[in-house]
Design a protein around this motif. Sequence first.
Motif, PDB file in Angstrom:
ATOM      1  N   VAL A 178       0.856  -1.195   0.000  1.00  0.00           N
ATOM      2  CA  VAL A 178       0.000   0.000   0.000  1.00  0.00           C
ATOM      3  C   VAL A 178       0.889   1.242   0.000  1.00  0.00           C
ATOM      4  CG1 VAL A 178      -1.612   1.367   1.398  1.00  0.00           C
ATOM      5  CG2 VAL A 178      -2.040  -1.070   1.025  1.00  0.00           C
ATOM      6  N   LYS A 182       0.809   4.192  -2.817  1.00  0.00           N
ATOM      7  CA  LYS A 182       0.576   5.591  -2.493  1.00  0.00           C
ATOM      8  C   LYS A 182       1.787   6.472  -2.819  1.00  0.00           C
ATOM      9  CE  LYS A 182      -2.980   5.546   1.118  1.00  0.00           C
ATOM     10  NZ  LYS A 182      -3.668   6.744   0.647  1.00  0.00           N
ATOM     11  N   SER A 249      -5.486  -2.626   2.057  1.00  0.00           N
ATOM     12  CA  SER A 249      -6.039  -1.785   0.994  1.00  0.00           C
ATOM     13  C   SER A 249      -7.503  -1.446   1.268  1.00  0.00           C
ATOM     14  CB  SER A 249      -5.906  -2.487  -0.355  1.00  0.00           C
ATOM     15  OG  SER A 249      -6.409  -1.693  -1.391  1.00  0.00           O
ATOM     16  N   VAL A 252      -7.783   1.105   4.088  1.00  0.00           N
ATOM     17  CA  VAL A 252      -7.482   2.465   3.620  1.00  0.00           C
ATOM     18  C   VAL A 252      -8.672   3.045   2.857  1.00  0.00           C
ATOM     19  CG1 VAL A 252      -6.010   3.814   2.064  1.00  0.00           C
ATOM     20  CG2 VAL A 252      -4.985   2.131   3.602  1.00  0.00           C
ATOM     21  N   MET A 258      -6.427   8.442   4.810  1.00  0.00           N
ATOM     22  CA  MET A 258      -5.379   7.807   5.602  1.00  0.00           C
ATOM     23  C   MET A 258      -4.034   7.886   4.875  1.00  0.00           C
ATOM     24  SD  MET A 258      -4.635   6.085   8.393  1.00  0.00           S
ATOM     25  CE  MET A 258      -6.307   5.779   8.961  1.00  0.00           C
ATOM     26  N   LYS A 259      -3.009   8.400   5.556  1.00  0.00           N
ATOM     27  CA  LYS A 259      -1.675   8.504   4.976  1.00  0.00           C
ATOM     28  C   LYS A 259      -0.782   7.383   5.499  1.00  0.00           C
ATOM     29  CE  LYS A 259      -1.832  13.505   4.270  1.00  0.00           C
ATOM     30  NZ  LYS A 259      -1.187  14.816   4.556  1.00  0.00           N
ATOM     31  N   LEU A 263      -0.738   5.220   9.010  1.00  0.00           N
ATOM     32  CA  LEU A 263      -0.973   3.781   8.915  1.00  0.00           C
ATOM     33  C   LEU A 263       0.066   2.985   9.700  1.00  0.00           C
ATOM     34  CD1 LEU A 263      -3.045   2.012   7.405  1.00  0.00           C
ATOM     35  CD2 LEU A 263      -1.461   1.933   5.476  1.00  0.00           C
TER      36      LEU A 263
END
Length: 280
Positions: A178, A182, A249, A252, A258-259, A263
């Motif tokens: 993830v 991102k 995933s 999120v 959510m960063k 996390l």
Amino acid sequence: MSVVNTSKWLREYIRERKKVTSQQYFELQRRLICEPIADYFEEFNDVQLHQYFLENGMFYPDAKILNELRVMEKNNIWKMLQSYYEMLRKEWSGEEANIFVFPIEKRNKLLMKELNGKMGISFHDVILLFITKDLSHKEIKALFTHEYNHVCRLAEQQKDFDELTLLDSMIIEGMAEVAVEKTIGEELLAPWVSLYSKEELFPYWHRIVDFLQVKGKEKHDPILYGDPSSRRGRFPKWFGYCLGYQIVSSYVKNNQGMKVKQLLSIDSKEILAKSDFALK
């Protein structure tokens, strides 16, 4: 702590290898490549690390690596990684790490075909990347992002490897991809994230819900990697990795905004509870 200039070590290894017999290559690699890294560990010696590195992607002692090294040097891999590491560390308020880069064992078909010629291993403050000269900077950054996310996650959770539960192990792998998604982009995700749909995972998921708190890497691996001989029945290849990604995933997506930095500190049980795989 930073990216170590292993090109100097590799140059010396290539130089010294010409002076010895092929029977001495193994010992030479251990001394020139693994001995210096062992100084970063209390719990492992150079012999143990050498074996582990070879099992996990490092070039074999007889591999032809000069051309690989030349291209890696030309592409400024070490400088690029140092800059990227500093950026990620600042963005995530991350841990300090020592990073080592070496050519991968190109004769290993699993590494080349299934993992696209790149492999990483990480410890609490040490990361090793095994790569080919053909990888782009973006592909190398994706690999590093995955491994550095492990380092930061372990630091946030304050757990040793032997304290990780099966759920922790799956979440760690899923969270790392993830982070790649991102930070670098969806196109650089590992091949295993899209092997199975949620619908295909659910039947196997229900088989392991009673074992999510089991600790011990040797007990996790048959589920993470998939194993037809597992006592709990066959699991498809890369099952636990794919499931971990789907859990994180979906968490999120269910928690918009959510960063990665946020996390990293969230408990595995909470991630599961607010994912599409929440236990009823």
